[in-house]
Design a protein around this motif. Structure first.
Motif, PDB file in Angstrom:
ATOM      1  N   THR A 312       0.910  -1.279  -0.060  1.00 13.06           N
ATOM      2  CA  THR A 312       0.012  -0.050  -0.070  1.00 13.06           C
ATOM      3  C   THR A 312       0.859   0.959   0.115  1.00 13.06           C
ATOM      4  OG1 THR A 312      -1.983  -0.960   1.122  1.00 13.06           O
ATOM      5  CG2 THR A 312      -1.831   1.173   1.183  1.00 13.06           C
ATOM      6  N   VAL A 313       0.606   2.210  -0.943  1.00 11.44           N
ATOM      7  CA  VAL A 313       1.488   3.245  -1.183  1.00 11.44           C
ATOM      8  C   VAL A 313       0.880   4.477  -0.494  1.00 11.44           C
ATOM      9  CG1 VAL A 313       2.406   4.944  -2.633  1.00 11.44           C
ATOM     10  CG2 VAL A 313       2.764   2.404  -2.948  1.00 11.44           C
ATOM     11  N   ARG A 314       1.398   5.247   0.331  1.00  9.25           N
ATOM     12  CA  ARG A 314       0.771   6.591   0.806  1.00  9.25           C
ATOM     13  C   ARG A 314       1.595   7.810   0.247  1.00  9.25           C
ATOM     14  NH1 ARG A 314       0.867   7.806   5.555  1.00  9.25           N
ATOM     15  NH2 ARG A 314      -1.249   8.426   6.109  1.00  9.25           N
ATOM     16  N   LEU A 315       0.763   8.569  -0.514  1.00  7.29           N
ATOM     17  CA  LEU A 315       1.456   9.988  -1.064  1.00  7.29           C
ATOM     18  C   LEU A 315       0.685  11.054   0.068  1.00  7.29           C
ATOM     19  CD1 LEU A 315       1.040   9.317  -4.655  1.00  7.29           C
ATOM     20  CD2 LEU A 315       3.294   8.464  -3.205  1.00  7.29           C
ATOM     21  N   LYS A 339      -9.285   1.884  -6.993  1.00  8.31           N
ATOM     22  CA  LYS A 339      -9.018   1.234  -5.745  1.00  8.31           C
ATOM     23  C   LYS A 339      -8.454   2.232  -4.647  1.00  8.31           C
ATOM     24  CE  LYS A 339      -4.752  -0.567  -7.283  1.00  8.31           C
ATOM     25  NZ  LYS A 339      -3.958  -1.821  -7.663  1.00  8.31           N
ATOM     26  N   ALA A 340      -7.994   3.470  -5.229  1.00  6.58           N
ATOM     27  CA  ALA A 340      -7.078   4.339  -4.572  1.00  6.58           C
ATOM     28  C   ALA A 340      -8.398   5.084  -3.542  1.00  6.58           C
ATOM     29  CB  ALA A 340      -6.497   5.556  -5.480  1.00  6.58           C
ATOM     30  N   ARG A 341      -7.961   5.691  -2.375  1.00  8.98           N
ATOM     31  CA  ARG A 341      -8.723   6.193  -1.414  1.00  8.98           C
ATOM     32  C   ARG A 341      -8.173   7.679  -0.940  1.00  8.98           C
ATOM     33  NH1 ARG A 341     -11.501   3.203  -3.574  1.00  8.98           N
ATOM     34  NH2 ARG A 341     -12.593   1.378  -2.454  1.00  8.98           N
ATOM     35  N   LEU A 342      -8.951   8.476  -0.707  1.00 10.68           N
ATOM     36  CA  LEU A 342      -8.368   9.828  -0.098  1.00 10.68           C
ATOM     37  C   LEU A 342      -8.607   9.858   1.371  1.00 10.68           C
ATOM     38  CD1 LEU A 342      -9.554  12.320  -2.830  1.00 10.68           C
ATOM     39  CD2 LEU A 342      -7.190  11.730  -2.346  1.00 10.68           C
ATOM     40  N   ARG A 343      -7.446  10.014   2.222  1.00 10.14           N
ATOM     41  CA  ARG A 343      -7.499  10.100   3.490  1.00 10.14           C
ATOM     42  C   ARG A 343      -7.227  11.495   3.993  1.00 10.14           C
ATOM     43  NH1 ARG A 343     -10.059   5.267   4.141  1.00 10.14           N
ATOM     44  NH2 ARG A 343      -8.642   3.348   3.319  1.00 10.14           N
ATOM     45  N   LYS A 344      -7.608  11.627   5.432  1.00 12.18           N
ATOM     46  CA  LYS A 344      -7.059  12.851   6.226  1.00 12.18           C
ATOM     47  C   LYS A 344      -7.578  14.145   5.265  1.00 12.18           C
ATOM     48  CE  LYS A 344      -3.600  10.670   8.922  1.00 12.18           C
ATOM     49  NZ  LYS A 344      -2.435  10.902   9.241  1.00 12.18           N
ATOM     50  N   PRO A 352      -3.908   1.004  -2.240  1.00  3.82           N
ATOM     51  CA  PRO A 352      -3.758  -0.439  -1.877  1.00  3.82           C
ATOM     52  C   PRO A 352      -3.204  -1.285  -3.027  1.00  3.82           C
ATOM     53  CG  PRO A 352      -5.826  -0.124  -2.242  1.00  3.82           C
ATOM     54  CD  PRO A 352      -5.255   1.170  -2.593  1.00  3.82           C
ATOM     55  N   ASN A 353      -2.472  -2.327  -2.569  1.00  7.09           N
ATOM     56  CA  ASN A 353      -2.265  -3.404  -3.521  1.00  7.09           C
ATOM     57  C   ASN A 353      -1.801  -2.713  -4.878  1.00  7.09           C
ATOM     58  OD1 ASN A 353      -1.746  -6.213  -4.651  1.00  7.09           O
ATOM     59  ND2 ASN A 353      -3.927  -6.254  -5.281  1.00  7.09           N
ATOM     60  N   ILE A 354      -0.624  -2.089  -4.911  1.00 11.83           N
ATOM     61  CA  ILE A 354      -0.195  -1.345  -6.129  1.00 11.83           C
ATOM     62  C   ILE A 354       0.584  -2.344  -7.096  1.00 11.83           C
ATOM     63  CG2 ILE A 354       2.136  -0.999  -5.173  1.00 11.83           C
ATOM     64  CD1 ILE A 354       1.540   1.777  -6.298  1.00 11.83           C
TER      65      ILE A 354
END
Length: 1089
Positions: A312-315, A339-344, A352-354
């Motif tokens: 899982t990659v977090r940019l 599948k990408a999600r925006l957080r914060k 996830p699962n790149i």
């Protein structure tokens, strides 16, 4: 910890379990850290099963009688035992079955031991050695290292001495292999510096960054911030952000509520240890408020991001600004993965699962009304090498050419190198290496050993292992002599396949004479001797001689020639009907010196008598005859039945055909060719007749209004078996139907076809009139008409409604009213001119968009009769207690407006009638008791009739006075004398007050606990005599009686008596209730005679 060897042979199972028991007993109970074997270990992929031939050790029982023993059985068993001994003793090089994995060890753990696992198979058993960062571990020189089997144990492990890569080497006399490298790291978390941190002062509206400056740590840590005091944590939103890369707290626009003390809290992801930083005070400057300014990105992901496939990659991307900026993301020249999600608050893009297709350039953009700014970075996905092709164990004769190729995929593309017995192998002389291809020309005995192909890129390496065994042996025959039984007149082959390396030279002889080839006797390329059209003269001993430079050996083949076997299967063709049974008999004529075995087949597949025992039974009638019983035959049993007869010399297979007559199969696809309002033309493909001609087809239909499938009428009638189309008739218009077809023959009715697609018949004028037309009731001057609605099944089209027609009895013209709702069930017609109970002729018809349909039969319905016309008479009201008045009346004379009940209104003389209360009778009762009234009060009362139309006129008001209330003072000073079962009870008289009814007497209640029966005694005196039944607990209560009803209850008297016990006549017990108490409990003293 050690795993038992796989059970190749029965003896190796026993040996393996014994070794396992000894290994487990020798291991320590627990370790602080254990490096587990990866499930996708390359050595596991290449794990070899040795010996190569597997024996399950299971006794298999066939589904047909086993072959009988013959003179060769003992020889075969001896040969089989020799194979077991040979395979058990086969030797081979080491094969890894367990390798270490990367591991992170808590540095400050209570356990100070690290265990690195390594285990390999091999015969002879392999020995092990370990390398740390390329240097071999010397357990004798460093006491901290110890070895148990293939495992290395590190005591008092430290990061300075033991951090690095570990590699296991396994070795025996057949070669050496190197294991996969495993990385050992250590987890720890230091403390923050105790130095006091300076305060940060900013203007309101300005952005600020609070630095965390984490202590030394390994591996990653999680950051959070505490506001003022623990556990009050900073909540992240569009204005506040905590970077998990830098650990800093970013506030894009400071507000007065942000003023306070901030503490950075870090947590180790392995040890879960936590430490807090010194506080950082945040204050506001007093020299003004910060104005609006454009965003400035303070934290962002790197310009180049490397990530392993599957993680899982977090940019991160967050900006300071006033107003608070909004963050948006996009992928340059592509779309952000779904599948990408925006957080914060969109400050973090999480993928996830790149995968490789997720690589590319990503941009985050921060904007507010003052402007915007952006940042771009490239995401690159890498993959560890994965095998596409691996090398396998190989045995070759000396002088042959070896060609091996291994191939792996990965990003970056893997490179290859080769190892021989753990040492690098390069191209020289007979050896050629080109990437993953290895070629060795003219292999020699010295080339034997353990080879490894290593594929790697900068992110990791994988190993594929194989053993090369160069054979060099004199010829050996495993089976010698060999008995061969041939069939007279048929060809026979005598094999000669010795074990030898290099390949031997083969010669054949019969007796002392070398065999010369002819038209009938040929030596094939594989050294097999073939005899064509064998005869009795060919019987005898044939000797095969194999010879190479290392030696020679001979094998004798004993040839017997027997008469050909003949097999008769009867009957060879039989027809039966479903449900019947049949017997097939198979008889073999063969040489009497040979035993024969049989097996039954159905459509070329062996019959499983265990699974299909309900229908098939194997019957052995004689040694050379078997029967097959087929009972309760089904259609699926039709086909070819084969009898397979086999002797050691011959095999014969013959078949019989079983034809099963049964009900037809389902017809083919049903198609609706044409549709009208009441008909549907259907076509289908004919069904299988199952060997009995189809006599008729039955058409069935299903609609939302039918109970399942229903047979429909057809044209023609009946539909004969030679037809493939017909018309369904007498359908309902504007109804959606599905159709299917069922075939029948002399045997029975078959399964239905698949349903057709749903179709709707066309619209038509309605043909069904409403039923149960009736009416009546309603309000004055109303004619109420009701009917049962027509089902949707018979509405025949859209725009369905009703036509209500009516006329006064004796008149000529009809009045018609349209009711447009298909669900309507009533129609109300109002006319002030017609009197109550006027008779009307009524009929109700139907219509839709196609036209008007039929009317119902004419019925007579009367208009509403109206509300009651006259008031009741002779109203009488009198008081029956201080809270009750009984009212009676005589109904009005019969006539139009018959009442359905009566309503009584009452109110006190000091009140208005409108504020009074009302009560209704349930039916046409002529009396009522008014309850809940006030005592000693004058009430006015009226009565009027009512029905569904309304109220009739009220009577003139009559009056009644409620009686005075009963005395509120209960009887007091209760005294009683117990003589045996008799109780004499007296009390003080009750005196009524001026506003209370005079006392007329008293009521004494005697009740026994646990029983429903009560005894009531009335008396005009303040005393009474009671008789108690034997046994039990009794309660006595006293009330005063007056015209106003019963007065207040006295305090309870509780008496207890025992069954069968009486008081003596000269014994008495005197009791009284204490003044001021409302409850008294007395326990009677029992006297035993």
């Amino acid at each position: 910890m050690g795993s038992p060897w796989k059970p190749f042979l029965l003896l190796s199972v026993i040996s393996g379990l014994s070794d396992f028991a000894r290994a487990v007993a020798a291991r320590p109970i627990s370790y602080a850290a254990v490096l587990q074997m990866k499930a996708d270990s390359s050595s596991v992929f290449n794990s070899r099963s040795r010996p190569r031939q597997h024996h399950s050790g299971e006794l298999v029982t066939p589904d047909w009688p086993a072959f009988s023993s013959h003179p060769l059985s003992a020889l075969s068993l001896l040969s089989s035992q020799e194979d077991y001994r040979s395979e058990e003793s086969e030797e081979y090089g080491p094969v890894f079955i367990r390798e270490p994995d990367d591991f992170i060890f808590p540095l400050f753990s209570d356990e100070k031991k690290v265990v690195m696992h390594c285990e390999a198979r091999g015969n002879p058993p392999p020995t092990y050695s370990w390398y740390i960062n390329g240097t071999e571990v010397d357990a004798e020189a460093d006491y901290r290292y110890s070895f148990i089997d293939g495992n290395v144990i590190i005591t008092n492990a430290s990061e300075s001495s033991d951090y690095g890569t570990y590699q296991c080497k396994a070795k025996n006399s057949y070669g050496t292999v190197l294991g996969r490298e495993a990385l050992l790291k250590f987890a720890y978390l230091g403390a923050f510096s105790g130095k006091i941190r300076g305060g940060v002062s900013v203007r309101e509206g300005q952005g600020v960054v609070l630095m965390c400056t984490p202590p030394p740590h390994s591996p990653e840590i999680i950051y959070s911030w505490v506001f003022n005091e623990f556990p009050s944590f900073v909540a992240e939103d569009s204005r506040r952000f905590i970077s998990q890369d830098t650990g800093n707290l970013y506030i894009s626009k400071v507000q007065p509520s942000d003023v306070g003390s901030y503490i950075c809290l870090v947590k180790n992801t392995v040890t879960n240890a936590r430490v807090l930083s010194p506080p950082t005070p945040l204050t506001l400057k007093t020299d003004g408020v910060m104005g609006e300014y454009e965003p400035k990105i303070e934290v962002h992901f790197p310009t180049s991001v490397l990530a392993a496939r599957g993680v899982t990659v977090r940019l991160e991307c967050f900006a300071l600004g006033n107003p608070v900026p909004t963050i948006t993301w996009r992928k340059i020249n592509g779309n952000i993965p779904k599948k990408a999600r925006l957080r914060k608050s969109q400050a973090v893009l999480e993928i996830p699962n790149i995968q490789l297709e997720d690589s590319g350039t990503y941009e985050c953009k921060a904007e507010n009304p003052r402007g915007g700014t952006a940042f771009k970075g490239h995401l690159q996905v890498y993959t560890l090498p994965q095998w596409v092709r691996m090398i396998n164990d190989t045995q070759m004769d000396s002088g042959e050419k070896l060609q091996w190729e291994c191939k792996a995929m990965g990003r970056p593309r893997p490179t290859y190198h080769w190892l021989l017995n753990g040492l690098p192998l390069t191209s020289q002389g007979r050896v050629e290496i080109v990437n993953g291809e290895l070629t060795i020309h003219r292999v020699q005995q010295a080339d034997s050993g353990m080879y490894q192909c290593v594929a790697g890129n900068k992110y990791g390496a994988i190993y594929s292992n194989a053993e090369l065994n160069i054979l060099a042996s004199a010829p050996v025959f495993v089976h010698n002599p060999v008995r061969v039984i041939a069939t007279l007149g048929k060809d026979v082959s005598l094999d000669c396949k010795p074990r030898a390396s290099p390949k031997p030279r083969i010669t054949w002889r019969r007796g002392d004479r070398r065999i010369q080839q002819s038209r009938r006797i040929m030596l094939l390329r594989n050294n097999t001797l073939r005899i064509v059209n064998s005869s009795r003269a060919d019987e005898g001993n044939y000797v095969c001689r194999a010879e190479n430079q290392l030696g020679s050996a001979e094998m004798t083949a004993v040839l017997w020639v027997k008469e050909a076997m003949r097999v008769e299967l009867s009957p060879n063709r039989v027809e039966v009907t479903v449900g019947e049974s049949v017997v097939l008999s198979c008889k073999a004529a063969h040489d009497s010196s040979l035993d024969v075995a049989f097996q039954w087949f159905f459509n070329q597949k062996p019959i499983n008598f265990r699974q299909d025992g309900g229908h098939f039974e194997y019957i052995q009638t004689q040694s050379s005859t078997v029967d097959l019983m087929i009972r309760s035959i089904l259609l699926k049993h039709a086909g070819k039945y084969g009898c397979h007869a086999q002797t050691s010399a011959d095999t014969v297979f013959t078949e019989a055909e079983l034809i099963v007559r049964g009900p037809p199969g389902p017809p083919g696809v049903v198609i609706v060719e044409e549709i009208t309002d009441t008909t549907a033309t259907l076509s289908w493909t004919c069904a299988l007749d199952n060997h009995s001609p189809i006599s008729t087809y039955n058409l069935q239909a299903r609609s939302p209004f039918s109970l399942g499938w229903q047979t429909v009428k057809t044209d023609p009638e009946p539909v004969t078996g030679d037809m493939e189309s017909a018309m369904a008739v007498e359908l309902n218009p504007w109804v959606e139907y599905e159709f299917r077809v069922v075939a029948s023959n002399a045997i029975g009715t078959g399964d239905p076809s698949a349903p057709s697609r749903g179709v709707r018949t066309k619209e038509a004028v309605p043909s069904v009139a409403p039923s149960n037309v009736s009416g009546g009731n309603g309000r004055r001057h109303e004619l109420v008409i009701s009917w049962e609605p027509v089902s949707e099944e018979f509405q025949n089209g859209e725009g369905f409604g009703y036509i209500v027609a009516f006329r006064a009895n004796g008149t000529r013209g009809w009045k018609e009213k349209m009711v447009t709702s298909a669900d309507s069930t009533t129609y109300n017609y109002r006319d002030e001119t017609f009197p109550p109970l006027t008779p009307f002729e009524v009929k109700v018809g139907v219509y839709n968009n196609k036209g008007d349909g039929p009317f119902s039969n004419v019925v007579i319905i009367h208009s509403a009769e109206g509300e009651p016309r006259e008031a009741p008479s002779d109203v009488n009201a009198y008081s029956i207690s201080s809270s009750e008045i009984r009212v009676t009346w005589i109904p009005a004379k019969p006539g139009p407006g018959r009442p359905r009940g009566y309503e009584v209104s009452y109110w006190k003389d000091v009140e208005q009638e409108e504020s009074g209360a009302k009560q209704r009778t349930v039916r046409n009762e002529t009396s009522m008791v008014l309850t809940g009234l006030e005592g000693n009060s004058l009430y006015l009362i009226t009565v009027k009739g009512f029905n569904s139309i309304g109220h009739g006129p009220a009577t003139a008001a009559v009056t009644a006075n409620t009686r005075k209330a009963p005395p509120a003072q209960p009887p007091t000073n209760l005294m009683w004398i117990q003589e045996g079962n008799n109780v004499s009870l007296n009390w003080d008289p009750v005196k009524a007050k001026d506003n209370e009814s005079d006392v007329m007497g008293y009521m004494v209640l005697l009740k026994q606990e646990g029983r429903g029966h009560n005894q009531v005694t009335r008396t005009i005196n303040p005393s009474t005599l009671l008789s108690l039944p034997e046994g039990g607990t009794y309660i006595i209560e006293v009330r005063a009686l007056s015209e106003g009803g019963e007065g207040a209850v006295s305090s309870q008297v509780r008496l207890v008596t025992s069954s069968g016990v009486r008081a003596k006549s000269n014994q008495r017990s005197v009791h009284c209730t204490p003044q001021g108490l409302t409850w008294t409990t007395m326990l009677l003293v029992l006297l035993v005679p």
